[in-house]
Design a protein around this motif. Structure first.
Motif, short mmCIF file in Angstrom:
data_model
loop_
_atom_site.label_atom_id
_atom_site.label_comp_id
_atom_site.label_asym_id
_atom_site.label_seq_id
_atom_site.Cartn_x
_atom_site.Cartn_y
_atom_site.Cartn_z
N MET A 232 0.87 -1.19 0.00
CA MET A 232 0.00 0.00 0.00
C MET A 232 0.89 1.23 0.00
SD MET A 232 -3.07 -0.05 2.74
CE MET A 232 -4.34 -1.27 2.68
N ASP A 233 0.38 2.35 -0.53
CA ASP A 233 1.12 3.58 -0.32
C ASP A 233 0.56 4.28 0.91
OD1 ASP A 233 -0.87 5.70 -1.03
OD2 ASP A 233 -0.84 4.61 -2.94
N TYR B 115 -0.80 7.13 1.51
CA TYR B 115 -2.09 7.85 1.45
C TYR B 115 -3.26 6.88 1.50
CZ TYR B 115 1.34 11.27 0.29
OH TYR B 115 2.45 12.04 0.34
N THR B 116 -3.12 5.78 0.75
CA THR B 116 -4.16 4.76 0.80
C THR B 116 -4.30 4.24 2.23
OG1 THR B 116 -3.34 4.11 -1.37
CG2 THR B 116 -4.99 2.68 -0.37
N ASN C 273 -6.04 6.83 4.53
CA ASN C 273 -7.46 6.97 4.24
C ASN C 273 -8.25 5.72 4.62
OD1 ASN C 273 -7.38 9.61 3.32
ND2 ASN C 273 -6.61 8.96 1.32
N THR C 274 -7.66 4.55 4.41
CA THR C 274 -8.36 3.32 4.75
C THR C 274 -8.48 3.15 6.26
OG1 THR C 274 -7.19 2.43 2.83
CG2 THR C 274 -8.56 0.90 4.06
#
Lengths: 186, 281
Positions: B45-46, B48-49, B52-53
């Motif tokens: 995952m990066d 930001y993902t 947000n998740t």
């Protein structure tokens, strides 16, 4: 401050002993050793290395302050990081890396981060690939990477892996490594 | 591995606090960043993902928190400490009616059982109350079962022999003590099982060292907290050495990792005794 990091595994112990024996008391730089150990010889390393060396050798505690002319040996079963512009050591029990704890990659990468271009990384004989990424990190930070000449290594896997991962500055015999360190002027 | 910007670390810590109630503000920044880099790599995952998740997915948040904490533990890790506990520390308690012991940050419990074995050998098992806590409920579940991977514990035999069968004060003495008294193995199935009579002794409980006080409302004669505080900053270390001081009985002992030392203000409140620290009045 300039720092010297040395990594080694199978076959590196006599070379490290010779290096430490050849350096004078009050050597101007700190040295950090990350050596893989056989699992059943966990203790007695500091004593063995100290026999022939004029330098104070320790297995550091977490958050220990770094002093020039001192030798810091990554303790068995801990990863050793150099932090705070090379003035402090921190230890961790995080997962093994390259089947190793201590891992040379971890110590070398932390040296690259904290010393930047003021660092010399030396990789010696060994039977796995630990240290290759670390050598690349040191090189990418603009510092110097030396590997022991594969022909001289008791086991050459480790130095060959480093030479594949990055363009090393010097391929030296152990005698050349010693005279390089004796003349080192950071 | 990806490097994470400082601002993103701040955002991450804020999300973990606001959405999950976990406060990592006094976690050592370096180890926090290292753990997050590994998590991003493992989860593919990066940053930001992930951020947000985390706001929406509580299950993921709990998993990330578990992955941030380091869970290394071994049976009789650092045999010299166990020898010191056996020969120097525990004999003091023979005349005491009961002994209270807390394993803080017990992980999968290998040291809890190591300690129980020592107690058995010294005839102190019955009168000792053992409390063990960790932030991570997964490791607590493993600890309660006492079933481990044989391969991952491969060094334990050597450590066991050094800790229990060698007397450091009399090298000629060799104590014969088959490990099968305390554990069963199945090398083929890769299993190491702690014997039933050692299970159900310790009370395991989820506990957050950073935000909660003494979890069992007793004073402890011995607190084990090994290689836990190395992941915290100086401020939090000092606070916890203070909390442990409050929780320790008079002359109680704090057992840290062999490469940890008490620095800062609280160091004056403990006396270093070999590989352990004793509470000063």
């Amino acid at each position: 401050m300039l720092g010297v990091v040395i990594g080694g595994s199978a076959g590196s112990f006599p070379i490290v002993t010779n290096i430490l024996a050849a350096l004078p008391k009050n050597y101007p730089y700190p040295l950090f050793l990350c050596l893989h150990r056989l699992k059943h010889v966990r203790t007695g390393f500091v004593e063995a290395l100290s026999l022939k060396s004029a330098l104070p050798i320790h297995e550091p505690h977490d958050r220990e302050q770094v002093l020039p002319g001192h030798v810091y040996l990554a303790p068995a079963n801990y990863h050793m990081y150099i932090t705070t512009s090379g003035t402090c050591i921190s230890l961790s029990t995080e997962e093994v890396v390259n089947h190793s704890r201590p891992s040379i990659d971890i110590t070398f990468c932390s040296a690259a981060k904290t010393f930047g271009s003021k660092c010399v990384g030396i990789l010696l004989s060994g039977a796995n690939k630990d240290g290759a990424l670390g050598c690349k990190a040191i090189k990418d930070a603009g510092a110097t990477v030396i590997v022991q000449a594969p022909d001289e290594c008791q086991v050459r896997t480790m130095t060959l892996a480093a030479m594949k991962a990055t363009t090393v500055d010097f391929v030296f015999s152990s005698h050349q490594i010693i005279s390089y360190l004796q003349k080192l002027n950071g | 591995m990806e490097t994470i910007a400082e601002q993103d670390i701040i955002t991450l810590k804020k999300v973990l606090r606001d959405s999950g109630g976990y406060d990592f503000s006094n976690y050592s920044t370096k180890s926090f960043v290292r753990r997050m880099e590994k998590i991003l790599y493992d989860y593919k995952m990066d940053i930001y993902t992930l951020i947000n998740t985390l706001k929406l997915d509580n299950e993921l948040l709990e998993r990330v928190v578990k992955d941030i904490t380091v869970n290394t533990t071994e049976i009789f890790r650092d045999p010299a400490v166990w020898q010191a506990i056996k020969y120097r520390l525990l004999p003091k308690y023979h005349s005491q009616k009961e002994i209270n012991v807390w394993h803080a940050g017990c992980s999968i419990g290998m040291e809890v059982y190591s300690f129980e074995i020592l107690l058995c050998e010294l005839g102190l098992f019955e009168k000792t109350n053992i409390y063990a806590t960790d932030l991570n409920t997964d490791v607590l579940a493993t600890a309660e079962k006492g079933v481990y991977s044989y391969r991952n514990a491969s060094e334990f035999l050597d450590n066991y022999t050094k800790a229990l069968c060698v007397n450091p004060f009399n090298y000629e003495e060799r104590i014969s003590l088959p490990i099968s008294k305390y554990m069963d193995f199945d090398e083929k199935k890769d299993l190491l099982k702690i014997k039933p009579f050692l299970l159900n002794k310790a009370k395991f409980k989820k506990h957050n060292l950073v935000s909660e006080s003494n979890p069992f409302n007793v004073k402890y004669d011995i607190i084990f907290c090994r290689n836990v505080l190395i992941y915290f900053d100086q401020y939090l270390q000092n606070k916890l050495y203070g909390d442990f001081w409050d929780c320790l009985a008079e002359n109680g002992t704090l057992v840290l990792g062999i490469h940890e030392s008490i620095l800062g203000a609280m160091s004056a409140k403990y006396e270093k005794k070999g590989l352990m620290y004793q509470k000063k009045g």
